[in-house]
Design an enzyme around this catalytic site. Structure first.
Site, PDB file in Angstrom:
ATOM      1  N   ASP A  96       1.091 -10.774  -3.469  1.00  0.00           N
ATOM      2  CA  ASP A  96       2.296  -9.939  -3.512  1.00  0.00           C
ATOM      3  C   ASP A  96       3.491 -10.829  -3.175  1.00  0.00           C
ATOM      4  OD1 ASP A  96       0.324  -8.016  -3.745  1.00  0.00           O
ATOM      5  OD2 ASP A  96       1.311  -6.591  -2.393  1.00  0.00           O
ATOM      6  N   LYS A 166       6.343  -4.063  -7.544  1.00  0.00           N
ATOM      7  CA  LYS A 166       6.143  -3.384  -6.268  1.00  0.00           C
ATOM      8  C   LYS A 166       7.502  -3.070  -5.661  1.00  0.00           C
ATOM      9  CE  LYS A 166       4.244  -4.424  -1.661  1.00  0.00           C
ATOM     10  NZ  LYS A 166       3.433  -5.399  -0.880  1.00  0.00           N
ATOM     11  N   LYS A 195       3.304  -0.602  -7.832  1.00  0.00           N
ATOM     12  CA  LYS A 195       2.856  -0.386  -6.464  1.00  0.00           C
ATOM     13  C   LYS A 195       3.999   0.165  -5.628  1.00  0.00           C
ATOM     14  CE  LYS A 195       0.933  -2.827  -2.431  1.00  0.00           C
ATOM     15  NZ  LYS A 195       0.325  -4.087  -1.953  1.00  0.00           N
TER      16      LYS A 195
END
Length: 233
Positions: A96, A166, A195
């Site tokens: 991430d 995300k 996400k």
């Protein structure tokens, strides 16, 4: 997701997260135990904890995940790429990464794309060695971007070959908002995952984010979410 979604269905959407700077080894171990008990998809921790997590999750269905350029995204691309390489070597199978926010807000979109691509390339270059797909999620930190900038950031992530976009690190003024998730899904289409992370703390929160296009949820309060889901099942 619909209201009748089972606890198992909810768990499979969750990245169980512990990113507090002073997290202890015992807390990391508990995170892994909780993830296997509840059936979460991934455990997300700081890079320093990846070897411990990878060892504890070996022979389980839970994926070790870590962050890159966290939490501000202000590292140089080569530094992020090296961090990604090290993380994969240590056992991370999802990364991430925080977008180069200053590049986006300054209109240096080519630089922002190169930043993401550096991490994506580092991940792809390690896949043959580890025998596993390494997914890259790009953290946009939506609280710090305007609506047009969120849309541009999604295009950048898609063009650079990322697997997900995300919403948040969880360290900005606010985390995931349904309207931002909906925008992200609209821009990336069906090609990428979305996400929602930051402030997702209940079954209703999960359902709202999924209804607006999220395919994965990042949460530190995952156990409370699951206990609520089990109680209402």
């Amino acid at each position: 997701m619909v209201e009748s979604a089972s606890p198992k269905d909810i768990a499979k959407r969750i990245d169980h997260t512990q990113l507090r700077p002073a997290a202890t080894d015992e807390q990391i171990d508990m995170l892994c135990e909780e993830a296997t008990t509840y059936g979460f998809t991934a455990v997300c921790v700081h890079p320093v904890a990846v070897p411990r997590v990878a060892q504890r999750l070996d022979d389980t269905a839970v994926t070790p995940c870590t962050v890159v350029g966290f939490p501000h995204g202000a590292n140089r691309p080569a530094t992020k790429a090296q961090e990604a390489e090290r993380a994969v070597a240590d056992g991370a199978r999802e990364l991430d990464m925080v977008l180069s926010l200053g590049a986006v807000t300054s209109g240096r979109y080519a630089d922002a794309e190169a930043d993401v691509r550096a991490v994506v390339t580092a991940a792809r270059d390690r896949e043959d060695a580890v025998g596993h797909r390494v997914q890259v999620k790009v953290i946009l930190e939506t609280a710090l971007l305007s609506v047009p900038q969120i849309a541009v950031a999604c295009v950048i992530a898609r063009r650079a070959g990322a697997d997900f976009v995300k919403t948040s690190t969880g360290f900005a003024a606010h985390g995931a908002r349904a309207e931002d998730v909906a925008l992200m899904r609209q821009v990336v289409g069906k090609e990428l995952g979305v996400k929602a992370s930051g402030g997702v703390g209940s079954v209703a929160d999960v359902e709202r984010m999924v209804a607006h296009g999220a395919t994965r949820i990042g949460a530190s309060g995952s156990v409370a979410i699951m206990e609520e889901a089990r109680a209402s099942a």
